[in-house]
Write a protein that holds these residues in place. Structure first.
Motif, short mmCIF file in Angstrom:
data_model
loop_
_atom_site.label_atom_id
_atom_site.label_comp_id
_atom_site.label_asym_id
_atom_site.label_seq_id
_atom_site.Cartn_x
_atom_site.Cartn_y
_atom_site.Cartn_z
N GLY A 85 3.98 2.26 3.05
CA GLY A 85 2.74 1.70 2.51
C GLY A 85 2.05 0.80 3.53
O GLY A 85 2.52 0.60 4.66
N ASP A 118 -4.62 0.00 -2.50
CA ASP A 118 -4.30 -0.09 -1.08
C ASP A 118 -4.55 1.26 -0.42
O ASP A 118 -4.28 2.32 -1.01
CB ASP A 118 -2.84 -0.48 -0.89
N VAL A 163 -4.22 4.58 2.03
CA VAL A 163 -3.14 5.43 2.54
C VAL A 163 -3.71 6.29 3.66
O VAL A 163 -4.91 6.49 3.76
CB VAL A 163 -2.55 6.32 1.43
#
Length: 409
Positions: A21, A229, A231
């Motif tokens: 991540g 978030d 990627v």
């Protein structure tokens, strides 16, 4: 891997964690990625903002992946979009879905990066910000990017379209809603209908915010949340811009080194054969460079002719010349409750006559003056230059004649 992501008010730096991540590594950066001075060591990837992307979805009459690139290039050229051949690999195509004998593709063309639109250290990988925030199913995602609202449309979890809006309001306004509806309608006309199951609104600066005009614009749930978030998209894109100026400087430096080496060989070895060999190499390189220049000159000539022909069709393909839109913008400029009315509204696209002729009457001269000023100040009619004659007083009121001609390009 560190990831450069366009944020709501500036560029963001995200560092990859051991689990794959990404975690935010700094505060909001500058609006121009080239002004980011503190870049970490290691591999670097960059997600192009939506405003630099031309998204061109289409249905290809084939399932052969070897033909996708040629079909996508032909589709882009029909729309008058062609990347700079000297600026690297600025196009890519992504498979959205396939049927028995056809495929739905998203072809993207990146606008050639200008001064400061690439970081000071060249990234290893490039992709699109709209692909960096994947969602599931058929959905519309709306978020703020570098000060403006942007949106993306997903079909069965695959990106099929993305577009920036002109709005920088606190919440999504009617301009954002209109752009989304127009995009969905255009996809339907192309046989690529998307019926969103939900609308994702990602608030800027980590705030949830309000849905604004989105609240009443769709009959599906509006899910307000923090932007997820980022990627690294999979499969990766093959977008790879080239710094043309750096390449030319490197080539000049190499030629200089080769010349010095050849001169040193002549001085120290005195061997005439080396001199002849070096001269032959120089002539060969010169021929190759001339051949390459001739090839690009032909491409430039064809592109220039294509651009000129496309400009001739501007009054057909550009929405601002649409007669219905033009009359609507004119009608919206009429002062409300003033008694002013149009008796004749003529639109003529020939070169010998004015483009727009308006005749009308009003009970007083003030509404005529107000209407004249409103036409000149209407941003949707800024492509017209108005020649408004003074109103004439008659027994029934005031009559006027306004003429609008297109501005010189």
């Amino acid at each position: 891997m560190s990831l450069l992501v366009p944020g709501p008010l500036g560029w963001e730096l995200w560092k990859q964690l051991p689990d794959g991540g990404y975690q935010r590594a700094d505060d909001e950066g500058p609006m121009v990625v080239g002004e980011m001075s503190r870049l970490p060591s290691g591999d670097l990837a960059m997600l192009f903002p939506v405003r630099q992307v031309h998204a061109l979805p289409f249905k290809a009459p084939s399932t052969d992946e070897d033909l996708f690139e040629d079909l996508a290039t032909m589709h882009a050229e029909r729309l008058g979009i062609r990347p700079d051949v000297m600026a690297g690999e600025l196009t890519d195509s992504f498979l959205v879905s396939q049927e028995d004998e056809s495929s739905v593709l998203l072809h993207v063309v990146i606008r050639s990066p200008g001064e400061g639109e690439l970081p000071v250290r060249t990234p290893k990988d490039f992709d699109l910000s709209a692909r960096g925030f994947p969602v599931e199913g058929d959905a519309v995602c709306v978020w703020k990017e570098l000060g403006r609202w942007v949106f993306s449309i997903f079909k069965e979890g695959k990106l099929i379209y993305c577009q920036p809006s002109s709005s920088s309001a606190e919440t999504p306004d009617n301009d954002v809603v209109r752009d989304i509806h127009l995009s969905l309608g255009q996809l339907t006309l192309q046989g690529l209908k998307v019926k969103p199951e939900r609308v994702h609104l990602w608030g800027p600066q980590g705030e949830l915010g309000e849905p604004g005009a989105l609240a009443e614009a769709f009959d599906v749930p509006i899910e307000i949340a923090h932007r997820p978030d980022p990627v690294m998209p999979d499969p990766p894109s093959r977008i790879l811009p080239a710094d043309v100026h750096a390449a030319r400087r490197a080539k000049a430096q190499r030629n200089k080194v080769l010349t010095l080496v050849g001169a040193a060989a002549v001085v120290y070895l005195g061997f005439a054969g080396w001199l002849g060999w070096g001269l032959w190499q120089t002539l060969q390189e010169r021929k190759e460079i001339k051949a390459e220049m001739a090839q690009y000159a032909e491409v430039e000539a064809v592109f220039g002719e294509h651009t000129a022909r496309w400009d001739e069709l501007s009054r057909v393909v550009e929405s601002r010349y649409n007669p219905v839109e033009t009359m609507l913008n004119i009608a919206n400029s009429i002062p409300k409750n003033s008694g002013l009315r149009l008796t004749t509204a003529d639109i003529d696209f020939s070169e010998s006559e004015p483009l727009v002729t308006l005749r009308g009457a009003a009970p007083a001269s003030a509404p005529v003056t107000t209407f004249s000023l409103a036409l000149k100040r209407n941003a949707d009619l800024e492509w017209l230059e108005w020649n408004n004659e003074p109103a004439n007083k008659t027994q029934k009121g005031w009559e006027f004649l306004f003429k609008g001609a297109p501005l010189e390009p």
